[in-house]
Design a protein around this motif. Structure first.
Motif, PDB file in Angstrom:
ATOM      1  N   THR A   1      -1.670   8.083   6.059  1.00 64.50           N
ATOM      2  CA  THR A   1      -0.291   8.559   6.139  1.00 64.50           C
ATOM      3  C   THR A   1       0.061   9.572   5.053  1.00 64.50           C
ATOM      4  N   GLY A   2      -0.765   9.652   3.991  1.00 65.66           N
ATOM      5  CA  GLY A   2      -0.437  10.528   2.884  1.00 65.66           C
ATOM      6  C   GLY A   2       0.489   9.897   1.867  1.00 65.66           C
ATOM      7  N   GLU A   3       0.926   8.656   2.115  1.00 64.18           N
ATOM      8  CA  GLU A   3       1.806   7.952   1.194  1.00 64.18           C
ATOM      9  C   GLU A   3       1.005   7.489  -0.016  1.00 64.18           C
ATOM     10  N   SER A   4       1.371   7.979  -1.220  1.00 62.46           N
ATOM     11  CA  SER A   4       0.594   7.699  -2.412  1.00 62.46           C
ATOM     12  C   SER A   4       0.823   6.301  -2.966  1.00 62.46           C
ATOM     13  N   VAL A   5       1.956   5.683  -2.641  1.00 61.56           N
ATOM     14  CA  VAL A   5       2.281   4.362  -3.164  1.00 61.56           C
ATOM     15  C   VAL A   5       1.851   3.298  -2.151  1.00 61.56           C
ATOM     16  N   ALA A   6       1.232   2.227  -2.669  1.00 60.59           N
ATOM     17  CA  ALA A   6       0.816   1.134  -1.788  1.00 60.59           C
ATOM     18  C   ALA A   6       2.014   0.556  -1.049  1.00 60.59           C
ATOM     19  N   VAL A   7       1.815   0.204   0.215  1.00 59.12           N
ATOM     20  CA  VAL A   7       2.890  -0.252   1.091  1.00 59.12           C
ATOM     21  C   VAL A   7       2.848  -1.777   1.215  1.00 59.12           C
ATOM     22  N   GLY A   8       4.013  -2.415   1.065  1.00 63.88           N
ATOM     23  CA  GLY A   8       4.103  -3.854   1.254  1.00 63.88           C
ATOM     24  C   GLY A   8       4.001  -4.210   2.725  1.00 63.88           C
ATOM     25  N   LYS A   9       3.322  -5.309   3.032  1.00 64.85           N
ATOM     26  CA  LYS A   9       3.102  -5.720   4.417  1.00 64.85           C
ATOM     27  C   LYS A   9       3.624  -7.137   4.644  1.00 64.85           C
ATOM     28  N   LYS A  10       4.226  -7.341   5.827  1.00 61.68           N
ATOM     29  CA  LYS A  10       4.712  -8.657   6.251  1.00 61.68           C
ATOM     30  C   LYS A  10       4.403  -8.840   7.725  1.00 61.68           C
ATOM     31  N   PRO A  11       4.226 -10.073   8.173  1.00 61.59           N
ATOM     32  CA  PRO A  11       3.870 -10.294   9.584  1.00 61.59           C
ATOM     33  C   PRO A  11       5.049 -10.259  10.549  1.00 61.59           C
ATOM     34  N   ASP A  12       6.275 -10.060  10.049  1.00 61.84           N
ATOM     35  CA  ASP A  12       7.443 -10.097  10.915  1.00 61.84           C
ATOM     36  C   ASP A  12       7.373  -9.032  12.007  1.00 61.84           C
TER      37      ASP A  12
END
Length: 993
Positions: free
Chosen positions: A212-223
């Motif tokens: 995605t090009g997003e430099s910051v790690a993305v938080g993930k949830k199963p919702d």
């Protein structure tokens, strides 16, 4: 799990090929997984999330959907690879000259008088040249095929791995074997192997910059998402090619291979890397320079023939043209690139057999130049058999007996009576300490065929083993984990929240981490089951115990806990919730959880140094390679282990991460510190990167080991990134250039040694090939220029007289280039290979000293060849042999046969001489049986050319007498004698310096 029906296959295919809908829609079999409940996704893919697929079902799906990999370019057909061997301008010239020769032969036959004698029955020159070119192409094709096979085997050894749940058990499989419906188990440092729908996550964060090009790690949830979102906002999905930076999770694979998001843009992610290595570029440069020089010499030879002897007819023109072109072809080692690849590939395979898996062939070039090895301590310098030996609590200290991972042992009070009242309270504290360590833990202890195996971090597993030894794990059987704040190298601690089913589901925080760090979050202490405030005196006592244990080479881990007095996280003071009462990511609320904790105690974990590492450190030191230890452990522990291994002296100390931070603003001071310090303790990942960059600024070639995801930047930045094969994460393995299959420091040193041996062998066969080819060029050049003095131009013979025929030159290259050069590529190591300083990266592969060897041997080779011819010609410089009954033509055939044979044997003697620039060829003369085999084969083939009648006609040879053979061998051997005399002089000159 039942077998999969065709309808189920269709549903899986539908899920795989799904495109993101423009708007939310009711669930259907082809709906976007991010908009679908995880249980419905599992049902559509016919998988039980708690057990995963069965092995048989996974095999069926793999056969149906193919391997989990991006489509690659179709393989090049074998016939195209074979024809590619002829793609060389010099070969084109030779073929053109051969065609002209055939045309001239046809014209001659057509113009011949009927019944007239003379002329050739067949165009032997053209036939032999074509046959030699075909044989050369076959050899080149075989060499390239071997190299491709070696590279493919190397790719298999370094294939990425994935944890999947199959038959209810977590299995470690090749990423290519992941199939739709697989349950992948994610942890910090893992690479995501396919597109998948999360159904469980704990503080999960994913780096998606590659997609995605997003430099910051993305938080993930199963919702489940309420509406369609862009790729970077699909928080309940993980995607192929991304990596886990924090936390854990489980997900159901919805797309593999080309049916992933990466697969959709695969044409933009070409994996083909056509960039040539520095060594290959230098070889190309040498070949071009040599080719231009030889073409110039060929033109000079052609002009000299025209001026000095003239061209009597078209046959003289054809013969001279063939000679000039053949000279150019013979002088350039066309098979050099293939031989180089084969030698590198064979070397890499030898490394792999010794547990060092080099991912790219060209990395071998850098390995031999390593000047600093930066190594972690645990598992690399030590045995990685973590064992809890000491437990220190507020009431005292106990020793846990037993070694290894077998849960067999007991606790004994240190310096006291096991039956005293104090001892009883101490046992209570020990059980609480080890119990907290068991719950704040992601490791697993398994028994298989009577042996115990650690799954996960060995440090965590050691806590489980110790708890089982004293039955502390039984006290924690009622607790069930409900949330986790993962360990990170920056936090240096880990916490879990667990509910107690025996106490109305009330929640308790259990934490473990570096004692000095964890102590800062504690305000209370548990003594014999009673809790009281933690005093400053308590803190100093605990820190003193840390210092003492660290000085004894123990790794220390503190344990603490905090009863939350509620069964709902939402009721914990400071916990943030939204309007719907949902709790925000617990990992981002550590301040509210990890506070006001109760200190339980700490453990001392021992990991003894590897016995073999001390010798390897000493060997590296002799080779001019400095060893640097970089660890997160306590400075005293690090210094003790480093001293035991010989990295530093007995009085040496470690530099801490805090001390490095104080130098961060002064680059010169930082560089001075890294230049003089060999042990760094309590460091963070950014410190590792800064240390590597500092050492590189000082002109060092740095090897850096790593295992965790946070080590990846330092490993990737280093000249030689080394990942741990056992404990290393997939992200680190992908960033590295080499993987240690046994996580052993000694393997790094062995790989450096092998890298030096490979580079030495490359120089050996380059010296051999180039000096031999230069010898051919000099023979023809001086044979034409000095023809009148040498008797090669004879009275009574008109037209062109060349020293060697085109077919003879090509045969020499065919005979002496490939087999001896390949044999020299596997030459055993010399005694001084690890007694030399590391090679500088700017040092040329073919330096001035080697060029001196090449030109000197080439001149000697040409001289003995021409002298041998002169001895069998009338009107020569050294002899004036009578023509006698032979006649001019027969005498010239005999002389050419002598020169032809002398040149072959001279090159075989040169193979022995070229094994070293300074060391005598008689040292280890018979150590390389492959080289002697190649020499023996070449001798036999040369005999065949000389004594088989029809080959006499094809190659212009004649049988030689025994005396002629003595002359041939004697003159050819002078190449070895001259080389030995030159080496004696060079050694004497080096000794004076």
């Amino acid at each position: 799990m039942v077998g999969q029906s065709n309808d189920q296959s269709s549903r899986i295919e539908s899920m795989q090929s799904n495109e993101h809908p423009q708007a939310p829609s009711p669930y259907s079999l082809d709906a976007d997984p991010s908009l679908t409940d995880a249980q419905d996704v599992a049902q559509a893919l016919d998988v039980n999330p708690s057990t995963g697929l069965s092995a048989s079902e996974a095999a069926r799906r793999l056969e149906r959907f193919g391997p989990n990999e991006l489509a690659s370019a179709p393989p090049v057909p074998k016939w195209k690879k074979f024809l590619a061997q002829f793609k060389d301008p010099l070969v084109y010239l030779l073929l053109a000259a051969t065609v002209i020769s055939v045309i001239a032969w046809v014209v001659e036959r057509m113009n011949a008088e009927p019944g007239a004698a003379g002329g050739e029955a067949l165009p032997f020159d053209a036939i032999v040249i074509v046959l030699i070119l075909i044989v050369n192409a076959v050899l080149g094709y075989i060499q390239e095929a071997k190299a491709e096979q070696a590279v493919e085997a190397l790719a298999q050894m370094t294939a990425p791995q994935t944890n999947v749940l199959r038959d209810g058990v977590i299995s470690h499989i090749n990423t290519t074997d992941v199939v739709p419906g697989d349950v992948i188990v994610l942890g910090e440092g893992d690479s995501v192997s396919a597109d998948a729908r999360l159904f469980a996550a704990a503080s999960l964060r994913v780096a998606e910059a590659s997609l995605t090009g997003e430099s910051v790690a993305v938080g993930k949830k199963p919702d489940t998402l309420a509406e369609a979102k862009a790729l970077g906002d699909r928080a309940n999905m993980v995607f192929n090619g991304t990596s886990i930076t924090q936390g854990t999770g489980r997900a159901i694979v919805t797309g593999t291979g080309m049916n992933t998001q990466v697969g959709k843009i695969a044409d933009l992610l070409s994996a083909a890397d056509g960039e040539k290595t520095p060594l290959q570029k230098e070889m190309d440069y040498v070949s071009k320079v040599l080719g231009l020089a030889v073409c110039a010499i060929a033109l000079v030879v052609l002009a000299a023939l025209a001026i000095m002897e003239g061209f009597g007819d078209v046959h003289d023109v054809i013969e001279s043209l063939l000679l000039a072109v053949s000279l150019a072809v013979a002088a350039v080692p066309e098979g050099l690139a293939a031989i180089l690849t084969v030698v590198l590939a064979l070397g890499v395979q030898r490394m792999a057999a010794h547990h060092a898996i080099v991912k790219k062939l060209h990395s071998v070039e850098t390995l031999g130049s390593a000047s600093v090895i930066c190594s972690d301590k645990t598992g690399t310098l030590t045995r990685n058999e973590m064992t809890v030996e000491r437990v220190v609590t507020p009431s005292g200290e106990v020793q846990i007996t037993g070694t290894g991972y077998a849960p067999e042992g007991r606790m004994a009070m240190v310096g006291g009576d096991d039956n005293s009242a104090v001892a009883q309270g101490l046992k209570t504290e020990v059980l609480a300490t080890l119990g907290a360590g068991v719950l704040a833990n992601d490791g697993e202890l398994r028994e298989s065929d009577g042996s115990w195996q650690a799954v996960g971090d060995p440090t965590e597993v050691s806590l489980i083993v110790a708890a089982r030894k004293v039955k502390a794990d039984r006290r924690m059987a009622n607790f069930q984990r409900v949330a986790e704040i993962p360990f990170t190298s920056e936090r240096k601690r880990m916490s879990v929240i667990a509910k107690d089913s025996a106490d109305a589901g009330k929640l308790t925080v259990f934490a473990k981490g570096a004692p000095d760090v964890l102590l800062g979050y504690c305000t209370r202490v548990a003594v014999a089951g009673a809790v009281r405030p933690l005093t400053e005196g308590d803190r100093q006592t605990i820190l003193a115990s840390v210092e003492r244990l660290s000085g004894e080479a123990y790794r220390t881990l503190g344990q603490a806990y905090r009863p939350l007095e509620t069964n709902s996280l939402a009721e914990v003071p400071g916990i943030l919730t939204n309007a719907a009462g949902q709790i925000a990511d617990i990992a981002e609320q550590s301040d509210a959880i990890e506070t006001d904790m109760i200190w339980a105690g700490m453990v001392g974990i021992i990991d003894p140094p590897r016995v073999e590492v001390r010798d390897s450190v000493a060997e590296a030191h002799r080779a001019g390679i400095r060893t640097v230890m970089i660890t997160g452990d306590h400075p005293l522990t690090a210094a003790r282990i480093a001293s035991d291994l010989g990295i530093i002296g007995k009085d040496g100390t470690a530099l801490t991460g805090d001390q490095l931070d104080q130098l961060a603003g002064d680059q010169a001071a930082f560089d001075r510190a890294t230049a003089t310090t060999s042990v760094f303790a309590r460091v963070a990942p950014e410190h590792k990167l800064n240390i590597v960059e500092s050492l590189q600024r000082q002109g060092n070639i740095v090897a850096m080991t790593g295992d965790g995801v946070n080590d990846a930047p330092a490993v990737k930045t280093a000249d030689i990134g080394v990942a741990m094969g056992i404990t290393g994460t997939e992200v680190t393995k992908q960033s590295a250039t080499m993987i240690l299959a046994d996580d052993n420091f000694s393997t790094i040193v062995a790989a450096v040694r092998e890298g030096r041996v490979i580079f030495d062998n490359i120089r050996k066969f380059l010296r051999y090939l180039l000096s031999s080819n230069v010898g051919e060029v000099f023979t023809v050049f001086f044979g034409v220029v000095l023809a009148g003095w040498l008797g090669i131009t004879q009275p009574g013979v008109s037209g062109v007289t060349v020293p060697l025929l085109a077919t003879q030159l090509l045969w020499i290259n065919l005979l002496t280039d490939a087999a001896p050069a390949l044999a020299m590529g596997v030459d055993p190591q010399t005694e001084d290979v690890m007694r030399r300083s590391p090679r500088k990266t700017n040092e040329r592969v073919i330096d001035a000293a080697m060029w001196g060897d090449i030109l000197f041997i080439g001149f000697v080779m040409a001289a003995v060849t021409l002298i041998g011819m002169d001895m069998h010609l009338s009107g020569g410089l050294f002899t004036d042999r009578s023509i006698g009954a032979l006649g001019h033509e027969a005498q010239m055939v005999e002389a050419r046969t002598m020169g032809f044979t002398i040149l072959v044997f001279a090159q075989l003697f040169n193979a022995l001489a070229s094994r070293s620039h300074l060391q005598s060829a008689f040292i280890g003369l018979f150590s390389n049986r492959w080289l002697w085999g190649a020499i023996g084969l070449s001798v036999v083939l040369q005999l065949v050319v000389i004594y088989v009648p029809f080959l006499n006609t094809a190659f212009g040879t004649t049988p030689l007498s025994p005396m002629a053979w003595l002359e041939c061998v004697g003159l050819a051997a002078f190449v070895l004698v001259a080389s030995e005399l030159r080496k004696c002089v060079l050694r004497a000159m080096a000794a004076r310096r």
